[in-house]
Design a protein around this motif. Structure first.
Motif, PDB file in Angstrom:
ATOM      1  N   GLU A 130       0.830  -1.209   0.000  1.00 15.79           N
ATOM      2  CA  GLU A 130       0.000   0.000   0.000  1.00 15.79           C
ATOM      3  C   GLU A 130       0.863   1.257   0.000  1.00 15.79           C
ATOM      4  OE1 GLU A 130      -2.552  -0.440   3.356  1.00 15.79           O
ATOM      5  OE2 GLU A 130      -3.658  -2.134   2.503  1.00 15.79           O
ATOM      6  N   ILE A 131       1.971   1.248   0.754  1.00 13.45           N
ATOM      7  CA  ILE A 131       2.878   2.397   0.764  1.00 13.45           C
ATOM      8  C   ILE A 131       3.512   2.581  -0.612  1.00 13.45           C
ATOM      9  CG2 ILE A 131       5.086   3.251   1.669  1.00 13.45           C
ATOM     10  CD1 ILE A 131       4.367   2.200   4.346  1.00 13.45           C
ATOM     11  N   ALA A 132       3.934   1.468  -1.210  1.00 15.28           N
ATOM     12  CA  ALA A 132       4.544   1.539  -2.541  1.00 15.28           C
ATOM     13  C   ALA A 132       3.562   2.135  -3.551  1.00 15.28           C
ATOM     14  CB  ALA A 132       4.995   0.153  -2.990  1.00 15.28           C
ATOM     15  N   ASP A 133       2.309   1.727  -3.483  1.00 17.02           N
ATOM     16  CA  ASP A 133       1.300   2.259  -4.396  1.00 17.02           C
ATOM     17  C   ASP A 133       1.072   3.762  -4.186  1.00 17.02           C
ATOM     18  OD1 ASP A 133       0.990  -0.264  -5.431  1.00 17.02           O
ATOM     19  OD2 ASP A 133      -0.796  -0.756  -4.264  1.00 17.02           O
ATOM     20  N   THR A 134       1.262   4.214  -2.940  1.00 18.61           N
ATOM     21  CA  THR A 134       1.012   5.620  -2.613  1.00 18.61           C
ATOM     22  C   THR A 134       2.162   6.527  -3.030  1.00 18.61           C
ATOM     23  OG1 THR A 134      -0.351   4.977  -0.704  1.00 18.61           O
ATOM     24  CG2 THR A 134       0.498   7.241  -0.735  1.00 18.61           C
ATOM     25  N   TYR A 135       3.406   6.081  -2.798  1.00 19.56           N
ATOM     26  CA  TYR A 135       4.545   6.987  -2.941  1.00 19.56           C
ATOM     27  C   TYR A 135       5.433   6.709  -4.156  1.00 19.56           C
ATOM     28  CZ  TYR A 135       3.309   8.402   1.776  1.00 19.56           C
ATOM     29  OH  TYR A 135       2.626   8.873   2.873  1.00 19.56           O
ATOM     30  N   LEU A 136       5.298   5.555  -4.795  1.00 23.84           N
ATOM     31  CA  LEU A 136       6.144   5.234  -5.939  1.00 23.84           C
ATOM     32  C   LEU A 136       5.343   5.364  -7.238  1.00 23.84           C
ATOM     33  CD1 LEU A 136       7.719   3.967  -3.511  1.00 23.84           C
ATOM     34  CD2 LEU A 136       8.534   2.225  -5.096  1.00 23.84           C
ATOM     35  N   ARG A 137       5.981   5.862  -8.282  1.00 28.81           N
ATOM     36  CA  ARG A 137       5.328   6.022  -9.582  1.00 28.81           C
ATOM     37  C   ARG A 137       5.874   4.984 -10.551  1.00 28.81           C
ATOM     38  NH1 ARG A 137       6.935  11.802 -11.367  1.00 28.81           N
ATOM     39  NH2 ARG A 137       8.902  10.949 -10.595  1.00 28.81           N
ATOM     40  N   ASP A 138       5.020   4.117 -11.012  1.00 25.82           N
ATOM     41  CA  ASP A 138       5.404   3.100 -11.990  1.00 25.82           C
ATOM     42  C   ASP A 138       6.751   2.462 -11.618  1.00 25.82           C
ATOM     43  OD1 ASP A 138       5.329   1.509 -14.267  1.00 25.82           O
ATOM     44  OD2 ASP A 138       6.339   3.016 -15.500  1.00 25.82           O
ATOM     45  N   PRO A 139       6.866   1.902 -10.417  1.00 27.59           N
ATOM     46  CA  PRO A 139       8.173   1.424  -9.954  1.00 27.59           C
ATOM     47  C   PRO A 139       8.620   0.125 -10.613  1.00 27.59           C
ATOM     48  CG  PRO A 139       6.500   0.831  -8.361  1.00 27.59           C
ATOM     49  CD  PRO A 139       5.808   1.670  -9.413  1.00 27.59           C
ATOM     50  N   VAL A 140       9.930  -0.005 -10.706  1.00 26.25           N
ATOM     51  CA  VAL A 140      10.537  -1.287 -11.057  1.00 26.25           C
ATOM     52  C   VAL A 140      10.632  -2.094  -9.765  1.00 26.25           C
ATOM     53  CG1 VAL A 140      12.603  -2.429 -11.920  1.00 26.25           C
ATOM     54  CG2 VAL A 140      11.883  -0.258 -12.906  1.00 26.25           C
ATOM     55  N   LYS A 141      10.286  -3.376  -9.827  1.00 21.40           N
ATOM     56  CA  LYS A 141      10.407  -4.233  -8.650  1.00 21.40           C
ATOM     57  C   LYS A 141      11.601  -5.158  -8.825  1.00 21.40           C
ATOM     58  CE  LYS A 141       7.865  -7.471  -5.693  1.00 21.40           C
ATOM     59  NZ  LYS A 141       6.583  -8.187  -5.472  1.00 21.40           N
ATOM     60  N   VAL A 142      12.529  -5.069  -7.885  1.00 21.96           N
ATOM     61  CA  VAL A 142      13.723  -5.909  -7.908  1.00 21.96           C
ATOM     62  C   VAL A 142      13.685  -6.807  -6.681  1.00 21.96           C
ATOM     63  CG1 VAL A 142      16.233  -5.956  -7.780  1.00 21.96           C
ATOM     64  CG2 VAL A 142      15.095  -4.221  -9.171  1.00 21.96           C
ATOM     65  N   GLN A 143      13.682  -8.095  -6.911  1.00 23.77           N
ATOM     66  CA  GLN A 143      13.603  -9.050  -5.805  1.00 23.77           C
ATOM     67  C   GLN A 143      14.637 -10.150  -6.023  1.00 23.77           C
ATOM     68  OE1 GLN A 143       9.623 -10.321  -4.738  1.00 23.77           O
ATOM     69  NE2 GLN A 143      10.351 -12.355  -4.162  1.00 23.77           N
ATOM     70  N   VAL A 144      15.567 -10.270  -5.088  1.00 25.74           N
ATOM     71  CA  VAL A 144      16.617 -11.272  -5.249  1.00 25.74           C
ATOM     72  C   VAL A 144      16.386 -12.496  -4.379  1.00 25.74           C
ATOM     73  CG1 VAL A 144      18.319  -9.562  -5.918  1.00 25.74           C
ATOM     74  CG2 VAL A 144      18.102 -10.189  -3.517  1.00 25.74           C
ATOM     75  N   ALA A 145      15.350 -12.475  -3.552  1.00 28.92           N
ATOM     76  CA  ALA A 145      14.987 -13.639  -2.728  1.00 28.92           C
ATOM     77  C   ALA A 145      13.534 -13.486  -2.336  1.00 28.92           C
ATOM     78  CB  ALA A 145      15.867 -13.727  -1.480  1.00 28.92           C
ATOM     79  N   PRO A 146      12.808 -14.588  -2.097  1.00 26.96           N
ATOM     80  CA  PRO A 146      11.424 -14.477  -1.658  1.00 26.96           C
ATOM     81  C   PRO A 146      11.327 -13.664  -0.377  1.00 26.96           C
ATOM     82  CG  PRO A 146      11.960 -16.746  -2.241  1.00 26.96           C
ATOM     83  CD  PRO A 146      13.246 -15.979  -2.240  1.00 26.96           C
ATOM     84  N   PRO A 147      10.288 -12.810  -0.240  1.00 24.57           N
ATOM     85  CA  PRO A 147      10.141 -12.022   0.983  1.00 24.57           C
ATOM     86  C   PRO A 147      10.119 -12.918   2.211  1.00 24.57           C
ATOM     87  CG  PRO A 147       8.595 -11.283  -0.678  1.00 24.57           C
ATOM     88  CD  PRO A 147       9.214 -12.541  -1.207  1.00 24.57           C
ATOM     89  N   GLY A 148      10.864 -12.535   3.236  1.00 27.07           N
ATOM     90  CA  GLY A 148      10.888 -13.309   4.471  1.00 27.07           C
ATOM     91  C   GLY A 148      11.900 -14.417   4.472  1.00 27.07           C
ATOM     92  N   LYS A 149      12.649 -14.583   3.383  1.00 34.29           N
ATOM     93  CA  LYS A 149      13.631 -15.651   3.348  1.00 34.29           C
ATOM     94  C   LYS A 149      14.939 -15.180   3.958  1.00 34.29           C
ATOM     95  CE  LYS A 149      16.101 -18.789   0.242  1.00 34.29           C
ATOM     96  NZ  LYS A 149      16.350 -19.161  -1.166  1.00 34.29           N
ATOM     97  N   PRO A 150      15.493 -15.915   4.935  1.00 26.94           N
ATOM     98  CA  PRO A 150      16.753 -15.501   5.550  1.00 26.94           C
ATOM     99  C   PRO A 150      17.925 -15.737   4.615  1.00 26.94           C
ATOM    100  CG  PRO A 150      15.531 -17.075   6.934  1.00 26.94           C
ATOM    101  CD  PRO A 150      14.920 -17.099   5.574  1.00 26.94           C
ATOM    102  N   ALA A 151      19.078 -15.182   4.993  1.00 28.06           N
ATOM    103  CA  ALA A 151      20.290 -15.415   4.232  1.00 28.06           C
ATOM    104  C   ALA A 151      20.594 -16.907   4.172  1.00 28.06           C
ATOM    105  CB  ALA A 151      21.457 -14.669   4.878  1.00 28.06           C
ATOM    106  N   GLU A 152      21.070 -17.357   3.020  1.00 28.32           N
ATOM    107  CA  GLU A 152      21.228 -18.791   2.785  1.00 28.32           C
ATOM    108  C   GLU A 152      22.283 -19.442   3.677  1.00 28.32           C
ATOM    109  OE1 GLU A 152      21.958 -19.339  -1.322  1.00 28.32           O
ATOM    110  OE2 GLU A 152      19.949 -18.725  -1.948  1.00 28.32           O
ATOM    111  N   LYS A 153      23.297 -18.674   4.080  1.00 29.20           N
ATOM    112  CA  LYS A 153      24.397 -19.264   4.817  1.00 29.20           C
ATOM    113  C   LYS A 153      24.230 -19.195   6.333  1.00 29.20           C
ATOM    114  CE  LYS A 153      27.856 -18.780   1.186  1.00 29.20           C
ATOM    115  NZ  LYS A 153      29.238 -18.349   0.843  1.00 29.20           N
ATOM    116  N   VAL A 154      22.992 -18.970   6.799  1.00 30.94           N
ATOM    117  CA  VAL A 154      22.711 -19.003   8.230  1.00 30.94           C
ATOM    118  C   VAL A 154      22.170 -20.379   8.589  1.00 30.94           C
ATOM    119  CG1 VAL A 154      21.413 -18.010  10.136  1.00 30.94           C
ATOM    120  CG2 VAL A 154      22.174 -16.550   8.278  1.00 30.94           C
ATOM    121  N   THR A 155      22.867 -21.096   9.455  1.00 33.52           N
ATOM    122  CA  THR A 155      22.393 -22.388   9.959  1.00 33.52           C
ATOM    123  C   THR A 155      21.433 -22.118  11.110  1.00 33.52           C
ATOM    124  OG1 THR A 155      24.491 -23.433   9.374  1.00 33.52           O
ATOM    125  CG2 THR A 155      23.070 -24.598  10.938  1.00 33.52           C
ATOM    126  N   GLN A 156      20.184 -22.569  10.980  1.00 29.96           N
ATOM    127  CA  GLN A 156      19.147 -22.249  11.959  1.00 29.96           C
ATOM    128  C   GLN A 156      18.757 -23.473  12.782  1.00 29.96           C
ATOM    129  OE1 GLN A 156      15.904 -19.765  10.106  1.00 29.96           O
ATOM    130  NE2 GLN A 156      17.033 -20.273   8.241  1.00 29.96           N
TER     131      GLN A 156
END
Length: 455
Positions: A196-222
């Motif tokens: 909703e914030i993006a829709d309000t304040y960004l104009r025709d934005p490019v979306k760049v996503q290098v990992a699924p939202p909420g995904k931790p760094a790959e090299k963290v052993t959990q």
């Protein structure tokens, strides 16, 4: 693209980068920088520790350097809004490295520091202003700064800004910035409100996503260790002693809890410091500097103070208390395994925290490996007091109010811990007081998440 030169950055910036540890662009940098240099609005989604500051900072500075003249009294060319003082300081440190040898003026405006000194820094204007929302509003209302000629707005850690209730402050600040501007938004998670914030304040934005939202760094052993709340401090002691000489970051739910745990660890011989919202800016800066300089082995922090901690030497993150906002789990463990390094994260889960664990696993879309204890049975969970109900107990005494701390916690609580039975397999020894798991190998049912209180 494999080099910063191929991204078309200014020679002055490339020269400054030669003196940093940045050798080649990370995925978020390689994808975001070309779009930002073309003037596009951008929504960037990436895990913490992947180089988001350089992803927006380098192209932003490139465009500012092209202007070739000062910003003018009290004027700001680019505004970077962040939720915490620590993150603001981290960005300032990075920007000063990127602009070494240039005339770019960068100003920091955050709470906990002198308003008058900040106002003096703003008199001649700023090419880049890095600010927390509350203090920036103070300066706007006092007439110390003008955003009328601000051409760039960056919202960093936008999801955490929402968690901290800065949406109303953002609306007030945005009214002072021209509509004809370039807006960049970066976040590690993508809750509905961010869209909703993006829709309000960004104009025709490019979306760049290098990992699924909420995904931790790959090299963290959990992993997760099931442990009664009162035994967590002693368990933490065992883990810390298992990795001598390696720096650890420990998260607590409350400011009082962080101070109390740090005091106990200090009594047990650890070089420890604590940061949270009640500490002054000078105190937080000093403790962070000591931790960065490896004068401290352990740093205890709350979520509000953790977003700006970018210390490559942190190898271990311990969630002494489970976060009550699942997205904060991703940010917490992102404090280790920075810039491609390896790290570990262990969460201590008491009976009352099973709903928090369930919410985290739903966000991650997978269960955390059990490295100690076993999932709490439903009746134990139902009978457990919620956090804050047992305020009188001391950390490390198993919840036995009034008793002194003993050097050795009861054996059952440490099952699966370092020095005990081999860890790593679900279904290990049960913490004392837990009923047997259902027959047939089924995991004990978990309680549905409770509604979070407003306090």
């Amino acid at each position: 693209m494999t080099t910063f030169a191929e991204l078309g950055l200014s020679p002055n910036i490339l020269k400054a980068l030669e003196k940093t540890k940045l050798q080649q662009p990370t995925p978020i940098q390689a994808q975001a920088i070309p779009h930002i240099m073309q003037g596009r609005d951008l929504m960037g989604l990436a895990q913490t520790g992947t180089g988001k500051t350089a992803a927006f900072g380098l192209p932003l500075l490139h465009r500012i350097l092209d202007l070739g003249h000062p910003p003018g009294p009290k004027n700001v060319r680019a505004l970077i809004l962040v939720p915490t003082r620590e993150l603001a300081t981290q960005i300032i440190d990075n920007f000063r490295q990127f602009t070494a040898g240039t005339a770019v003026k960068i100003v920091l405006v955050v709470g906990g520091a002198s308003v008058n000194k900040q106002a003096q820094s703003l008199v001649k204007g700023a090419d880049v202003l890095v600010a927390t929302p509350g203090r920036l509003i103070d300066h706007i209302e006092q007439g110390n700064v003008s955003l009328e000629k601000c051409g760039y707005l960056v919202l960093d850690e936008a999801d955490h800004m929402l968690d901290m209730g800065f949406i109303h402050s953002l609306r007030r600040i945005a009214k002072h910035i021209p509509l004809r501007r370039q807006t960049l938004m970066f976040s590690a998670t993508m809750p509905k409100d961010i869209t909703e914030i993006a829709d309000t304040y960004l104009r025709d934005p490019v979306k760049v996503q290098v990992a699924p939202p909420g995904k931790p760094a790959e090299k963290v052993t959990q992993g997760v260790h099931f442990i009664p709340n009162g035994d967590k401090a002693r368990l933490l002691e065992e883990y810390l002693k298992k990795h001598p000489g390696e720096q650890a970051l420990v998260f607590c739910r409350t400011k009082h809890g962080a101070d109390k745990l740090a005091k106990v660890l200090d009594q047990w011989g650890f070089k420890v410091g604590a940061i949270h919202g009640n500490r002054s800016q000078n105190q937080r800066d000093r403790i962070l500097a000591e931790f960065k300089g490896e004068a401290l082995d352990v740093l205890v922090a709350t979520d509000v103070a953790a977003r700006g901690i970018d210390i490559p030497t942190v190898r271990h993150v311990y969630n002494h208390d489970m976060p009550n906002v699942p997205e904060n789990y991703v940010h917490r463990i992102g404090r280790t395994a920075r810039a491609g390094a390896e790290g570990s994260s262990i969460s201590f889960c008491a009976p009352a925290e099973m709903s928090e664990l369930q919410a985290i696993e739903k966000l991650l879309k997978k269960a955390l490996p059990v490295i100690g204890g076993a999932p709490w049975a439903a009746d134990v969970v139902a009978a457990a007091p919620r956090p804050g109900q047992n305020r009188g107990q001391k950390p490390g005494n198993g919840g036995r109010q009034g008793q002194k701390l003993t050097k050795n916690p009861r054996p059952a609580a440490a099952a699966g811990a370092p020095g005990g039975k081999p860890a790593g397999k679900p279904g290990g020894a049960r913490p004392q007081g837990q009923k047997p798991r259902p027959q047939g190998g089924a995991q004990a049912p978990r309680r549905a998440p409770r509604p979070k209180s407003g306090g």
